[in-house]
Design an enzyme around this catalytic site. Structure first.
Site, PDB file in Angstrom:
ATOM      1  N   PRO A   2       0.868  -1.251  -0.215  1.00 49.56           N
ATOM      2  CA  PRO A   2       0.287  -0.045   0.142  1.00 49.56           C
ATOM      3  C   PRO A   2       0.871   1.559  -0.056  1.00 49.56           C
ATOM      4  O   PRO A   2       1.551   1.482   0.871  1.00 49.56           O
ATOM      5  CB  PRO A   2      -0.999  -0.079   1.300  1.00 49.56           C
ATOM      6  CG  PRO A   2      -0.443  -1.115   1.554  1.00 49.56           C
ATOM      7  CD  PRO A   2       0.593  -1.792   1.135  1.00 49.56           C
ATOM      8  N   CYS A   3       0.616   2.449  -0.201  1.00 51.18           N
ATOM      9  CA  CYS A   3       1.484   3.272  -1.259  1.00 51.18           C
ATOM     10  C   CYS A   3       0.578   4.403  -1.089  1.00 51.18           C
ATOM     11  O   CYS A   3      -0.691   4.430  -1.540  1.00 51.18           O
ATOM     12  CB  CYS A   3       2.890   3.570  -1.980  1.00 51.18           C
ATOM     13  SG  CYS A   3       3.800   1.671  -1.394  1.00 51.18           S
TER      14      CYS A   3
END
Length: 487
Positions: A2-3
């Site tokens: 996740p980013c």
């Protein structure tokens, strides 16, 4: 992994530079900033997770990278700028849907079940992509072309978004299933906001299959869509997000609220983001992939966006008011971030010093953003000499300590944090401007190494001072505090 990604076109930025930035939100991954010497670049790349071997081109460029300190799961180089002044961030994990994944399955590693069988390698993924691409490209467009050839040949085992920038262009590329892809040149006057979802909401197929001025894609994309009945669009429209992306309940908690906050900040007057007449809410599926900001965008703006915890809204987890909505959406500035890097390619300085990499470690809500010159032979030890053991002698661990201590004492520590963040970026800008002048006037670009050392000395001094203050404040608020006057 996740980013959150922000891209800023050259006419959208305050100084005509291109900027690509991303938070690398692993599970507290320990990161460092290094320079990779092309003479040490191996001729065959071996992936740890997918057990894939790929021959590499003969000639490599020097480049910066933010690899994981623990190599047990591979390099995970994350982001960097090469000596041709091309930046890259890889990758933004994005979403897909069962129709796409069934039509073009992910290429996953398959371990042999018996001695007679052989292991079947998987495709490429976030572990590999930057190391396979950045050393071999001279423009942002070349980045798309090289990665496209790798995807078509080897496939991938995950859905990813990848950004490339040079001084003139930014390209955003998204994978589709195991082997397909789509890429678009970011409009010069626009910003892109990407929060872990398939993002592109418009695409010119005629250009992609023609001049390719601003659009590229897999050669068989039209047939792939038609043969697998993927097109959900009406009235001749072509929205890639509707075809290749997702629209789930979890998106509305984890992804779209981040796009809403970033759009709300960048274009507060052009669109309505709040109230009964809002064009977009935190759970809207049609928040634009790119938009023209209401004012020019700075490095500080990008840092603010990527440090967000919904401040100024009812969703702020640090709010002293019980809104009933605190913490209901996933913050951008999350606790487990390993590194946030902003690759800035400037156009108003000599070629040797165009690339500036702005770096910060740990939770972006509490850390400071430090600029360094990218076109150097090595990085200062304060950024590169990081181990798995906690230490105050490097920027990574000192930043992690500040965040962990300040989080539990937000109301009393935030003033220290804000002063710290402003001080580092202010002095960082001053030092970059000073050395820009020195090198432009003298032609001695070896001063970049000296400049980076000066920047790190400054950062260490400011970081240590802030850690002292935050530790003292946290100590005052320990639950076992007691004075004789308390009884």
């Amino acid at each position: 992994m996740p980013c959150t990604t922000v891209l800023v076109g050259k006419k959208a930025s305050n100084d005509h530079s291109t900027m690509i930035a991303r938070t690398d939100d692993g599970h507290f991954d320990v990161k460092k900033l290094i320079v990779v010497d092309p003479r040490k670049q191996k001729k065959t790349y071996k992936s740890v997770l997918s057990h894939l071997e790929i021959p590499l081109p003969e000639h490599a460029l020097r480049y910066t990278a933010c690899p994981s300190v623990d190599p047990k799961e591979g390099i995970w180089a994350a982001t960097g700028i090469n000596e041709a002044n091309v930046g890259m961030t890889a990758t933004e994990t994005i979403t897909s849907n069962p129709r796409v994944l069934a039509a073009d399955p992910m290429v996953e590693y398959k371990k042999a079940k018996t001695r007679r069988e052989k292991d079947v390698p998987g495709g490429i993924g976030e572990e590999d992509i930057l190391s396979l691409v950045l050393p071999y490209i001279h423009t942002a467009r070349e980045g798309v072309e090289r990665l496209a050839s790798l995807l078509e040949q080897y496939g991938t085992y995950e859905s990813n978004g990848i950004a490339f920038n040079d001084e003139n262009e930014i390209w955003w590329m998204e994978t589709i299933g195991g082997h397909h892809w789509i890429a678009r040149r970011v409009p010069d006057e626009a910003c892109v906001i990407a929060p872990n979802q398939f993002g592109m909401d418009a695409f010119d197929l005629a250009d992609a299959f023609g001049a390719q001025r601003a659009h590229m894609c897999s050669r068989d994309l039209r047939e792939f869509i038609a043969d697998n009945h993927l097109d959900l669009n009406r009235n001749g429209a072509f929205n890639p997000r509707d075809i290749f992306g997702s629209r789930t309940d979890s998106d509305h908690i984890y992804n779209t609220p981040r796009a809403w906050f970033m759009g709300r900040y960048l274009a507060p007057y052009s669109h309505c983001w709040d109230g009964e007449r809002a064009e977009f809410t935190p759970e809207s599926d049609n928040i634009p992939w790119c938009l023209v900001p209401d004012r020019k965008v700075t490095v500080e703006d990008v840092k603010y966006l990527l440090s967000s915890h919904y401040q100024g809204t009812p969703f702020n987890p640090y709010s002293s008011q019980d809104t009933g909505k605190r913490g209901m959406y996933r913050s951008i500035g999350i606790n487990r971030t390993g590194v946030m890097a902003l690759c800035q390619i400037r156009s108003d300085v000599p070629d040797a010093i165009k690339g500036i990499e702005w770096i910060c470690y740990g939770s972006t809500t509490f850390d400071a953003l430090l600029p360094v010159y990218a076109n150097v032979a090595k990085m200062p030890r304060y950024l590169s000499d990081v181990t798995l053991d906690t230490s105050t002698e490097n920027f990574y661990w000192a930043s992690r300590l500040i965040g962990a201590l300040a989080d539990h004492n937000y109301a009393t520590c935030i003033q220290h944090i804000e002063r710290y963040q402003n001080a580092v970026i202010t002095k960082g800008r001053q030092l970059i401007a000073e050395y820009d002048r020195k090198m432009t006037e003298s032609g001695d670009f070896s001063l970049m190494g000296e400049a980076n050392e000066a920047l790190c000395r400054m950062a260490k001094e400011r970081t240590t001072d802030t850690l002292n203050k935050v530790l003292y404040d946290a100590s005052l608020h320990m639950k076992n505090g007691y004075n004789r006057a308390d009884n």
